[in-house]
Design an enzyme around this catalytic site. Structure first.
Site, short mmCIF file in Angstrom:
data_model
loop_
_atom_site.label_atom_id
_atom_site.label_comp_id
_atom_site.label_asym_id
_atom_site.label_seq_id
_atom_site.Cartn_x
_atom_site.Cartn_y
_atom_site.Cartn_z
N LYS A 6 2.29 -6.15 4.96
CA LYS A 6 2.09 -5.89 3.39
C LYS A 6 1.97 -7.14 2.75
O LYS A 6 0.90 -7.30 1.86
CB LYS A 6 2.94 -4.93 2.88
CG LYS A 6 3.32 -3.69 3.38
CD LYS A 6 4.33 -2.46 3.05
CE LYS A 6 3.92 -1.49 3.54
NZ LYS A 6 5.06 -0.22 3.25
N GLN A 50 10.77 -0.32 0.28
CA GLN A 50 10.64 -0.25 1.63
C GLN A 50 11.75 0.75 2.01
O GLN A 50 12.75 0.54 2.14
CB GLN A 50 10.61 -1.35 2.53
CG GLN A 50 10.10 -1.22 3.85
CD GLN A 50 8.66 -0.62 4.00
OE1 GLN A 50 7.61 -0.92 3.32
NE2 GLN A 50 8.61 0.14 5.26
N ASP A 73 3.14 3.51 -3.90
CA ASP A 73 3.41 4.38 -2.73
C ASP A 73 3.29 6.00 -3.13
O ASP A 73 3.08 6.64 -2.08
CB ASP A 73 4.95 4.18 -2.27
CG ASP A 73 5.13 3.49 -1.04
OD1 ASP A 73 3.85 3.21 -0.31
OD2 ASP A 73 6.24 2.74 -0.89
N1 GUN Z 1 8.87 3.34 5.58
C1 GUN Z 1 7.89 3.83 6.29
N2 GUN Z 1 6.58 4.06 5.84
C2 GUN Z 1 6.84 3.74 4.56
C3 GUN Z 1 5.70 3.68 3.42
O1 GUN Z 1 4.57 3.88 3.29
N3 GUN Z 1 6.21 3.08 2.30
C4 GUN Z 1 7.74 2.62 2.18
N4 GUN Z 1 7.78 2.26 1.05
N5 GUN Z 1 8.59 2.85 2.88
C5 GUN Z 1 8.17 3.22 4.33
#
Ligand code: GUN
Length: 233
Positions: A6, A50, A73
Site C-alpha cells: 500500500k 490494517q 476501506d
Molecule cells: N486485512 C486484510 N485485508 C484488509 C483490507 O483490505 N484492509 C484492511 N484495513 N485490513 C485488511
C-alpha cells in the site's frame, strides 16, 4: 506485506502516506487518540487501520472511530449501510477490485449465477452486494453450507474468499466458469497460494485469477482510487 504494498502504491501515485506502528500490547485509548488526531487533520484525507487487530482491542470500536469521510476501506457502519442501498462514496477495496476485473474482462454479470464462498464483512458480504447491484443472481456460501460442491458447481461467476489454501478443486467448478480467487494463503511448502487449486481449476474455468498477482493488486488500486476520492470530498 499488505502495508508495504500500500505504501509503495502511494509513492507511485504521488500520495503522501504515514505509517503508525504499535507494539501488540498497545492500549485502545492510544489508537483512538491517534484516529481522533488524524480525523481532525486537514492534510490527511484517508485513514486505514490494517486488520486484524490484537485480541484485546475492540475492532468495532476502533473502526467506528474513523471519520466516514476518511474511511477509505469503507468499513464504518455508515459506509457499509450506504453500500447496502447502492448510494456510496467509497466501495470496499477488494470487492470493488473484483468487480473491476470482471468488467475489464468484458464479462457481463447481469442474470448470471454468482456464488460467493465466504461471508466476512471485508469481502464476502459486500462482494455479494456489489454482484447484486450488477444484477447477478447471488448465493453466499460459508463453512456451514451443506453440499457446498453442488452450489459452487452452479456458478457462472465464482468468488472465493474463505482463507483455506487450495480449497476449491476442479470438481467443484462448472466448465467455463469465471473463477476469482481472493485467498492469500500458504501451501504445505509455505509458498503463497490462493483458496483455489489453480493448477487443477484452470483446466475447467473459462477465466481464472492467479495468486499472487490477481485480486491483490486490484485491492490496492481501489484503495488509491478511494483515497483520491476522499481528498475531493
Ligand atoms: N486485512 C486484510 N485485508 C484488509 C483490507 O483490505 N484492509 C484492511 N484495513 N485490513 C485488511
Amino acid at each position: 506485506m499488505y502495508v508495504n504494498n500500500k505504501k509503495k502504491a502511494c509513492e507511485y501515485c504521488n500520495i503522501h502516506s504515514e505509517e503508525y506502528t504499535f507494539d501488540e500490547n498497545v492500549k485502545e485509548e492510544a489508537l483512538l487518540e491517534l484516529i481522533d488526531c488524524l480525523n481532525a487533520s486537514k492534510s490527511i484525507h484517508g485513514i486505514l487501520v490494517q486488520l486484524p487487530l490484537p485480541k484485546h482491542i475492540d475492532e468495532k470500536k476502533i473502526i467506528n472511530a474513523i471519520s466516514e469521510k476518511k474511511d477509505v476501506d469503507a468499513f464504518t457502519p455508515a459506509n457499509v449501510g450506504k453500500i447496502m442501498i447502492g448510494d456510496y462514496d467509497f466501495l470496499p477495496c477488494t470487492p470493488a477490485g473484483v468487480m473491476e476485473l470482471i468488467k475489464e474482462s468484458g464479462i457481463d454479470v447481469k442474470g448470471k449465477e454468482c456464488v460467493v464462498v465466504g461471508r466476512s464483512n471485508i469481502v464476502g458480504k459486500p462482494q455479494a452486494m456489489l454482484l447484486l447491484h450488477s444484477h447477478g443472481t447471488v448465493t453466499i456460501c460459508h463453512s456451514k453450507t451443506e453440499n457446498l460442491k453442488e452450489v459452487t458447481k452452479r456458478a457462472d461467476i465464482l468468488v472465493v474468499a474463505i482463507g483455506k489454501a487450495k480449497f476449491i478443486t476442479a470438481d467443484m467448478v462448472k466448465k467455463g466458469a469465471v473463477v476469482i480467487d481472493v485467498g492469500m494463503d500458504r501451501d504445505e511448502e509455505g509458498k503463497l497460494c490462493g483458496d483455489v487449486d489453480f493448477e487443477s481449476v484452470k483446466g475447467v474455468a473459462g477465466a481464472i485469477t492467479p495468486v499472487p498477482g490477481g485480486v491483490g493488486p486490484m485491492t490496492i488500486a481501489m484503495l488509491m482510487k478511494n483515497t483520491i476520492k476522499a481528498a475531493a470530498l
